[in-house]
Design a protein around this motif. Structure first.
Motif, PDB file in Angstrom:
ATOM      1  N   PHE A  65       0.838  -1.198   0.000  1.00 16.28           N
ATOM      2  CA  PHE A  65       0.000   0.000   0.000  1.00 16.28           C
ATOM      3  C   PHE A  65       0.874   1.251   0.000  1.00 16.28           C
ATOM      4  O   PHE A  65       1.965   1.278   0.583  1.00 16.28           O
ATOM      5  N   ARG A  66       0.379   2.291  -0.663  1.00 18.89           N
ATOM      6  CA  ARG A  66       1.082   3.583  -0.638  1.00 18.89           C
ATOM      7  C   ARG A  66       1.106   4.104   0.805  1.00 18.89           C
ATOM      8  O   ARG A  66       0.062   4.265   1.429  1.00 18.89           O
ATOM      9  N   GLY A  67       2.328   4.311   1.323  1.00 12.42           N
ATOM     10  CA  GLY A  67       2.454   4.762   2.702  1.00 12.42           C
ATOM     11  C   GLY A  67       2.093   3.693   3.708  1.00 12.42           C
ATOM     12  O   GLY A  67       1.900   3.989   4.890  1.00 12.42           O
ATOM     13  N   GLY A  68       2.015   2.447   3.265  1.00  9.08           N
ATOM     14  CA  GLY A  68       1.610   1.370   4.159  1.00  9.08           C
ATOM     15  C   GLY A  68       2.636   1.018   5.204  1.00  9.08           C
ATOM     16  O   GLY A  68       2.310   0.442   6.244  1.00  9.08           O
ATOM     17  N   SER A  69       3.884   1.360   4.945  1.00  7.08           N
ATOM     18  CA  SER A  69       4.962   1.169   5.907  1.00  7.08           C
ATOM     19  C   SER A  69       6.153   1.995   5.444  1.00  7.08           C
ATOM     20  O   SER A  69       6.222   2.396   4.275  1.00  7.08           O
ATOM     21  N   PRO A  70       7.110   2.271   6.330  1.00  8.65           N
ATOM     22  CA  PRO A  70       8.301   3.018   5.895  1.00  8.65           C
ATOM     23  C   PRO A  70       9.099   2.294   4.821  1.00  8.65           C
ATOM     24  O   PRO A  70       9.832   2.933   4.062  1.00  8.65           O
ATOM     25  N   SER A  71       8.937   0.979   4.742  1.00  7.89           N
ATOM     26  CA  SER A  71       9.693   0.196   3.755  1.00  7.89           C
ATOM     27  C   SER A  71       8.899  -0.103   2.492  1.00  7.89           C
ATOM     28  O   SER A  71       9.364  -0.849   1.626  1.00  7.89           O
ATOM     29  N   SER A  72       7.715   0.483   2.356  1.00  9.47           N
ATOM     30  CA  SER A  72       6.882   0.216   1.191  1.00  9.47           C
ATOM     31  C   SER A  72       7.599   0.592  -0.094  1.00  9.47           C
ATOM     32  O   SER A  72       8.258   1.630  -0.184  1.00  9.47           O
ATOM     33  N   ARG A  73       7.464  -0.245  -1.102  1.00  2.00           N
ATOM     34  CA  ARG A  73       8.047   0.046  -2.414  1.00  2.00           C
ATOM     35  C   ARG A  73       7.100   0.884  -3.275  1.00  2.00           C
ATOM     36  O   ARG A  73       7.454   1.273  -4.390  1.00  2.00           O
ATOM     37  N   SER A  74       5.907   1.134  -2.774  1.00  2.00           N
ATOM     38  CA  SER A  74       4.971   2.005  -3.472  1.00  2.00           C
ATOM     39  C   SER A  74       5.279   3.461  -3.145  1.00  2.00           C
ATOM     40  O   SER A  74       6.024   3.769  -2.212  1.00  2.00           O
ATOM     41  N   ASP A  75       4.687   4.364  -3.923  1.00  2.00           N
ATOM     42  CA  ASP A  75       4.833   5.787  -3.651  1.00  2.00           C
ATOM     43  C   ASP A  75       4.080   6.146  -2.372  1.00  2.00           C
ATOM     44  O   ASP A  75       3.290   5.362  -1.854  1.00  2.00           O
ATOM     45  N   GLY A  76       4.309   7.376  -1.907  1.00  3.21           N
ATOM     46  CA  GLY A  76       3.503   7.882  -0.814  1.00  3.21           C
ATOM     47  C   GLY A  76       4.174   7.796   0.543  1.00  3.21           C
ATOM     48  O   GLY A  76       5.115   7.037   0.755  1.00  3.21           O
ATOM     49  N   SER A  77       3.643   8.583   1.480  1.00  2.20           N
ATOM     50  CA  SER A  77       4.154   8.686   2.841  1.00  2.20           C
ATOM     51  C   SER A  77       3.185   8.028   3.809  1.00  2.20           C
ATOM     52  O   SER A  77       1.960   8.030   3.593  1.00  2.20           O
ATOM     53  N   THR A  78       3.725   7.495   4.896  1.00  5.36           N
ATOM     54  CA  THR A  78       2.857   6.938   5.942  1.00  5.36           C
ATOM     55  C   THR A  78       1.950   8.019   6.529  1.00  5.36           C
ATOM     56  O   THR A  78       0.888   7.700   7.069  1.00  5.36           O
TER      57      THR A  78
END
Length: 251
Positions: A65-78
């Motif tokens: 998910f976007r911003g789903g975790s600090p290590s997410s490979r998707s765009d976006g901020s937690t």
């Protein structure tokens, strides 16, 4: 054995990373499962299940998910992530899967863990014709009550808050203020398997019992002594339940 492919989906407000797991040597249209991770998790949480499901002939898509975790490979901020931005991401992945030649559009299933279970249920209720059935593993339906107890007044919600080992933004809590999640999911009439440990201290099993009452065709399977994250034995049992449930619902 399975073959893995990495891809990105346009989520409208940024790219969503998806790891696809294909049954080795399979071709044609395949029954497809989309795995949604929990709060602070990633696509890697679906690997165990993908290995088992591809052996049963399923194509499995695991997203970040976007911003789903600090290590997410998707765009976006937690700080921008909410249950509803995750619902948007899942909808974008569903649309992308339905455009693929190797996906059986009549046999597309959702599988969500913890917060991903809530997101899956909300998504299925909004587009029931696209989702043949779904699995909810330790679904975090208590997150709405938790958020409202923490910040009963929207005016008290800070711009950022360190929540369960991760910084989230104001909207994470404000978006569910007063929200009736059980009413929102009740419109989904497909088959649902809910799996929950009766030793879960993070999300009480009572939340899954309430969800099972709200969903017309839901079955709740209790994992005796299991917590929110499953032990190896509980995970093996859950995997068997999930594979059997989905295999029986391929039309």
């Amino acid at each position: 054995m399975m073959r893995t492919e990495e891809t990105w989906v346009d989520g409208g407000n940024g790219r969503v990373f998806v790891e696809l797991h294909h049954p080795e040597h399979a071709d044609g249209e395949l029954p497809t499962v989309i795995y949604s991770h929990g709060f602070g998790g990633s696509h890697q949480g679906g690997l165990r299940y993908a290995q088992a499901l591809t052996e049963r002939g399923f194509l499995v898509a695991c997203l970040d998910f976007r911003g789903g975790s600090p290590s997410s490979r998707s765009d976006g901020s937690t700080l921008d992530m909410t249950v509803f931005t995750e619902r948007d991401d899942l909808n974008a992945v569903i649309d992308a899967m339905l455009r693929r030649d190797d996906v059986d559009r009549n046999n597309l299933f959702l599988f969500g863990y913890s917060q991903g279970g809530v997101v899956s249920a909300l998504t299925a209720a909004a587009r029931p014709d696209a989702v043949a059935a779904m699995v909810l593993s330790s679904p975090a339906f208590s997150l709405v009550d938790d958020a409202n107890r923490l910040f009963p007044d929207k005016n008290d919600i800070p711009e950022s808050y360190f929540h369960m080992l991760m910084d989230v933004g104001h909207d994470y809590f404000a978006s569910v203020n007063g929200f009736d999640v059980f009413n929102a999911i009740s419109g989904y009439e497909g088959d649902v398997l809910i799996i929950h440990g009766d030793g879960d201290t993070l999300v009480p099993i009572s939340a899954s019992r309430k969800a099972a009452e709200a969903l017309p065709h839901a079955t709740l399977e209790t994992l005796r002594g299991a917590g929110h994250a499953y032990s190896p034995d509980a995970a093996n049992h859950a995997t068997e339940l999930i594979c059997d449930f989905l295999a029986r619902r391929v039309s």
